[in-house]
Design a protein around this motif. Structure first.
Motif, PDB file in Angstrom:
ATOM      1  N   GLY A   1      53.698 135.763 -21.149  1.00 22.48           N
ATOM      2  CA  GLY A   1      53.149 135.147 -22.343  1.00 22.48           C
ATOM      3  C   GLY A   1      51.761 135.636 -22.709  1.00 22.48           C
ATOM      4  N   SER A   2      51.176 134.969 -23.691  1.00 20.77           N
ATOM      5  CA  SER A   2      49.912 135.405 -24.271  1.00 20.77           C
ATOM      6  C   SER A   2      48.963 134.226 -24.431  1.00 20.77           C
ATOM      7  CB  SER A   2      50.176 136.040 -25.650  1.00 20.77           C
ATOM      8  OG  SER A   2      48.976 136.253 -26.354  1.00 20.77           O
ATOM      9  N   ILE A   3      47.669 134.482 -24.194  1.00 26.99           N
ATOM     10  CA  ILE A   3      46.604 133.505 -24.451  1.00 26.99           C
ATOM     11  C   ILE A   3      45.533 134.234 -25.265  1.00 26.99           C
ATOM     12  CG2 ILE A   3      44.875 131.956 -23.461  1.00 26.99           C
ATOM     13  CD1 ILE A   3      46.506 131.987 -20.857  1.00 26.99           C
ATOM     14  N   ARG A   4      45.353 133.836 -26.511  1.00 24.44           N
ATOM     15  CA  ARG A   4      44.363 134.487 -27.370  1.00 24.44           C
ATOM     16  C   ARG A   4      43.277 133.495 -27.781  1.00 24.44           C
ATOM     17  NH1 ARG A   4      45.530 139.452 -29.471  1.00 24.44           N
ATOM     18  NH2 ARG A   4      47.621 140.272 -28.976  1.00 24.44           N
ATOM     19  N   LEU A   5      42.027 133.907 -27.633  1.00 23.37           N
ATOM     20  CA  LEU A   5      40.885 133.130 -28.075  1.00 23.37           C
ATOM     21  C   LEU A   5      40.150 133.934 -29.140  1.00 23.37           C
ATOM     22  CD1 LEU A   5      39.156 130.521 -27.544  1.00 23.37           C
ATOM     23  CD2 LEU A   5      37.679 132.000 -26.146  1.00 23.37           C
ATOM     24  N   ASP A   6      40.108 133.411 -30.355  1.00 23.87           N
ATOM     25  CA  ASP A   6      39.517 134.150 -31.479  1.00 23.87           C
ATOM     26  C   ASP A   6      40.165 135.519 -31.626  1.00 23.87           C
ATOM     27  OD1 ASP A   6      37.818 132.746 -33.084  1.00 23.87           O
ATOM     28  OD2 ASP A   6      36.019 133.133 -31.887  1.00 23.87           O
ATOM     29  N   GLY A   7      41.457 135.604 -31.349  1.00 21.35           N
ATOM     30  CA  GLY A   7      42.195 136.852 -31.485  1.00 21.35           C
ATOM     31  C   GLY A   7      42.112 137.770 -30.286  1.00 21.35           C
ATOM     32  N   GLU A   8      41.268 137.433 -29.302  1.00 18.62           N
ATOM     33  CA  GLU A   8      41.099 138.277 -28.104  1.00 18.62           C
ATOM     34  C   GLU A   8      42.084 137.859 -27.021  1.00 18.62           C
ATOM     35  OE1 GLU A   8      37.623 139.441 -24.803  1.00 18.62           O
ATOM     36  OE2 GLU A   8      37.233 137.930 -26.351  1.00 18.62           O
TER      37      GLU A   8
END
Length: 561
Positions: A76-83
């Motif tokens: 999966g994915s974890i993005r903070l402000d697109g990062e």
């Protein structure tokens, strides 16, 4: 005031997609979290609720990159402000932690360095992220602690964690978590160990700070009432998966998943909110102690009577002794439950310990079945101790970790030489059946049981000698709401079956509302109000009682019946 709950516009600040977390063990991989999808907008507060083991804290720790050494985000994915944070290097995550994502952990004592001054610990965060220099760091520390609501911040910065109260330590952790003005704050059960009044104060302060900073909040809690009061949206987790999410009010009033329905039904704060009395906001009435309901005018069979009970402790450097309990009087009718409520330091546990004859009163009288407890000696004292049994707050520390469950439950029977070994073995099995534990638990140890199961063992042990009165000192405060509900239901059932009387000590009025017949409210060692449970919750007379009631999580919610 509630936490900031107004979501921003545009792309989510935090975006989690199909996240899975696993832990490597000697028995293979354990899949703790599966398929989590979660969005959090700028300026929004979202609460994740669920019982212990549901995966809520694991989800939070995966987001901030603080999983245990044997844990990893496996998919999966974890993005903070697109990062993208999954797979990011440790140097990148060190920049993210504190600078972009702040953390307020659950237990302030174990998360603050006991050998380091509070100011030093705040300074480390500021210096690590370049928000202060060696020259101005002391001033920045004072400003940071003051912003978190700590009075006399300059002096407090020089103190150690053990010199702080629980609420002050939590404020220090909030100061550290928000020191770098993060975009996102993860608050993991930030007030679970605090009294309701302190809890409300801390959450209000956290709400003010995050609103001023425009910080988004991910609130981890097991209390649906608190979640709904403090968050715009609620995410419900069960066995590592999200089973339901949506607007807080919708989740409370129209839960769809069976597990969510069980959480709503079991949450004491929600139950009290449904019975919300307008008297909470009534004009202050003159402070008075009314014992009419706790000691009705018509003759009653009181199993225990307390009259003018006082406990004084000498204080070094002071001429006057400290009054932990001061001139307290009340009675417990046979077969009923009397609760003593109040904040930490109110004297409720000291009162319970005197009733158990663990400590001796300075003055006053405790009569059990009409006999002065202070006069009991020898055979009479042994008989008293068999008739009055305790259940303590922490079921783990009150059970010998080296004993099997069978030995723990049978120990009182052996000590008082009740029956033959065969009789005792039969009695132990009956007791486990009474508290709904399987016979297979007999050979297990406390560490192999859940918190709720351990508390059931403690109850079984307390029942072993067929007592008449059980003193319950915060017996469910360390448990999740679902387990709380099970234990309270068990206690009520046992009371009905065996005619037990209870003294129930608690700081949680929501729990007290569900189990007590009468309530005594203590403050600073004194009894400020005593009446039937119905009277206390619908027509509280003392301002302190009203303040306690108003501080119950979820009290501000107007929940339809």
């Amino acid at each position: 005031m509630p936490l900031q709950t107004t979501p921003g516009t545009g792309a989510p600040l935090l975006q989690v997609r199909d996240m899975a977390v696993e832990f490597r063990t000697i028995d293979g991989a354990v899949h703790a979290v599966e398929g989590v999808d979660l969005d959090l907008a700028a300026g929004e507060t979202v609460a994740i609720v669920g019982e212990s083991g549901s995966g809520k804290s694991t989800t939070a720790m995966a987001i901030i990159g603080l999983l245990a050494g044997n844990g990893r985000v496996s998919r999966g994915s974890i993005r903070l402000d697109g990062e993208e944070l999954v797979g990011a290097s440790e140097s990148v995550m060190r920049t993210v932690r504190g600078g972009k994502i702040g953390l307020v952990p659950q237990d302030p004592m174990s998360n603050l360095n006991p050998t380091s001054r509070i100011g030093t610990q705040v300074a480390e965060t500021l210096l690590a992220h370049g928000l202060a220099t060696r020259k101005d760091v002391d001033q920045r520390v004072v400003e940071t602690l003051a912003a978190a609501g700590l009075p006399d911040a300059e002096d407090r910065a020089k103190q150690y964690p053990h010199e702080f109260s629980g609420g002050m330590r939590q404020r220090a952790l909030i100061a550290i978590g928000l020191a770098c003005n993060p975009r996102l704050l993860i608050a993991d059960e930030p007030t679970s160990a605090l009294d309701v009044t302190v809890q409300k104060t801390i959450l209000d302060q956290l709400g003010r700070m995050t609103t001023e900073l425009g910080t988004s909040v991910l609130l981890i809690t097991h209390d649906l009432g608190l979640a709904a009061e403090r968050a715009a949206r609620v995410v419900v987790m069960h066995r590592g998966r999200i089973v339901e999410q949506g607007p807080a009010r919708q989740i409370l009033e129209d839960p769809q998943h069976a597990y969510t329905k069980s959480l709503v039904k079991a949450a004491p704060s929600v139950a009290v909110a449904r019975l919300r009395p307008e008297a909470f906001a009534a004009p202050a009435a003159p402070a008075a102690v009314t014992t009419d309901a706790a000691a009705p005018a018509t003759p009653v069979d009181n199993i225990l009577e307390v009259e003018s009970l006082t406990k004084l402790y000498p204080v070094r450097g002071r001429k006057e002794d400290f009054a932990a309990v001061n001139d307290v009087s009340f009675a417990i009718p046979r077969g009923e439950t009397v609760a003593i409520v109040g904040e930490s330091g109110s004297g409720k546990t000291t009162t319970a310990r005197m009733m158990l004859k663990i400590i001796e009163p300075t003055s006053g009288e405790i009569r059990f079945d009409g006999v002065d407890v202070a006069s009991l000696k020898g055979k009479d004292l042994r008989e008293f101790r068999q008739k009055v049994q305790p259940i303590f707050q922490d079921p783990y520390s009150s059970l010998n970790p080296m004993f099997t469950i069978e030995r723990i439950v049978s120990e009182p029977l052996e000590f008082y030489r009740r029956g033959s070994s065969k009789d005792r073995a039969k009695r132990v099995r009956q007791l486990l059946d009474d508290v709904a534990l399987p016979e297979s638990a007999l050979r297990r140890y406390p560490s192999e049981l859940s918190g709720g199961q351990r508390q059931r063992v403690a109850i079984a042990r307390a029942l072993a000698l067929s007592p008449e009165l059980i003193v319950c000192d915060e017996p469910v405060s360390a448990l999740d709401v679902l387990v709380q509900d099970q234990i309270l239901t068990l206690l009520r059932g046992l009371q009905s079956e065996y005619g037990l009387s209870y003294l129930f000590i608690s700081h949680d009025l929501a729990v007290v509302r569900l189990i007590s017949d009468y309530v005594c409210v203590m403050k600073d060692g004194q009894l400020v109000e005593a009446a039937s449970s119905e009277e206390i919750f619908t027509n509280p007379r003392d301002p302190y009682t009203r303040n306690l009631l108003a501080s119950i999580p979820g009290n501000e919610l107007d929940i339809a019946v």
